[in-house]
Enzyme design. Sequence first.
Site, PDB file in Angstrom:
ATOM      1  N   GLY A  39       0.841  -1.223  -0.023  1.00  0.00           N
ATOM      2  CA  GLY A  39       0.095   0.057   0.047  1.00  0.00           C
ATOM      3  C   GLY A  39       0.840   1.240  -0.013  1.00  0.00           C
ATOM      4  CD  GLU A 137       1.787  -6.679   1.768  1.00  0.00           C
ATOM      5  OE1 GLU A 137       2.790  -7.483   1.533  1.00  0.00           O
ATOM      6  OE2 GLU A 137       1.880  -5.241   1.901  1.00  0.00           O
ATOM      7  CG  LEU A 214       2.359  -9.551 -19.846  1.00  0.00           C
ATOM      8  CD1 LEU A 214       2.065  -9.294 -21.137  1.00  0.00           C
ATOM      9  CD2 LEU A 214       1.434 -10.856 -19.406  1.00  0.00           C
ATOM     10  N   GLY A 246       5.986  -4.009  -9.166  1.00  0.00           N
ATOM     11  CA  GLY A 246       4.676  -4.132  -9.490  1.00  0.00           C
ATOM     12  C   GLY A 246       3.747  -2.927  -8.689  1.00  0.00           C
ATOM     13  CG  ASP A 247       4.170  -2.314  -4.816  1.00  0.00           C
ATOM     14  OD1 ASP A 247       2.902  -3.314  -4.898  1.00  0.00           O
ATOM     15  OD2 ASP A 247       4.773  -2.831  -3.594  1.00  0.00           O
ATOM     16  N   GLY A 282      15.819  -1.716  -3.345  1.00  0.00           N
ATOM     17  CA  GLY A 282      14.784  -1.417  -2.683  1.00  0.00           C
ATOM     18  C   GLY A 282      13.448  -1.277  -2.931  1.00  0.00           C
TER      19      GLY A 282
END
Length: 294
Positions: A39, A137, A214, A246-247, A282
């Site tokens: 998040g 999450e 992907l 991805g975030d 990171g």
Amino acid sequence: MITVFGSINLDMVIRVADFPRPGETIPTRGFAMSAGGKGANQALAVRRAGGNVRMVGLTGADSHADLALALLKDAGVDLSRTGVCNDSTGLAFIQVEDSGENTIAIVKGANGEVSVATAEATLADLSKGDILLLQQEIPLAAIDKAIDLAKSAGAKSVLNTAPFQTDYIALANKVDVVISNETEFDALMPGTGPRVERARAFADENNRLLIVTLGADGAMVVEPGREPVVVPSPKLETVVDTTGAGDTFCGYFCKMLADGADPVAATRMAVKAASLACCKNGAQPSIPLASEIE
Ligand code: RIB
């Protein structure tokens, strides 16, 4: 306004040549602590993309919370609805190997205390045109309530189905936009046919926008009633660390949607940002600024 309702972690990261096998003890190449949580990472990505964003979540009343929230605070993410509870701040234990791939084990801590009451207390004033960005999450009931609140306010709900959890599957049928990686999508919509056909069926049946990321190949945009479009990713010479890529994608994608971009244009920007995020170590430290992408 974009609101992110989700997790906040402090990441404990070790670099290793190769992941250890069961029973094996190996030396590491180094250790770092940095801010994370799906998040919080997504909120920072919205902000670094240039968007206005509010982070809703919980930490403990401990020093880990200060570290976990530091980059959000510096960047100007609205933390006025981020609360403190009796449990400790969430932790993620991350191994990154030389290929850039990772494994992550979570101590959910305060993230596990996010509840229906938290959603009611913090999301009641969502309004038409807002975007609510969610991941998996925090507890299922809290996400479910948040989606209902977004729907009754006329806000758009965007669900990133990470980390995948079987009992959360029904959530994907309630939101306006689903963002999944290939593995998550295959679990959401299992079958033997080609993924593109299953993706088309998923978007058409539920009449909602689906994005399947992907990895190094970019992302597939599947709008109901339209031909799926694959947006390729820039080729990277070296992948340093994929944690948070991805975030970064989700945050940039929502910022572009909020600006009125169409899904393919939003995905183009998000794919570039996610690729750049793989070039540094990171989760939060690697999220690029929009100016770096240009
Ligand atoms: O997506 C990456 C994130 O997953 C890490 O920052 C870690 O905290 C886990 O939540």
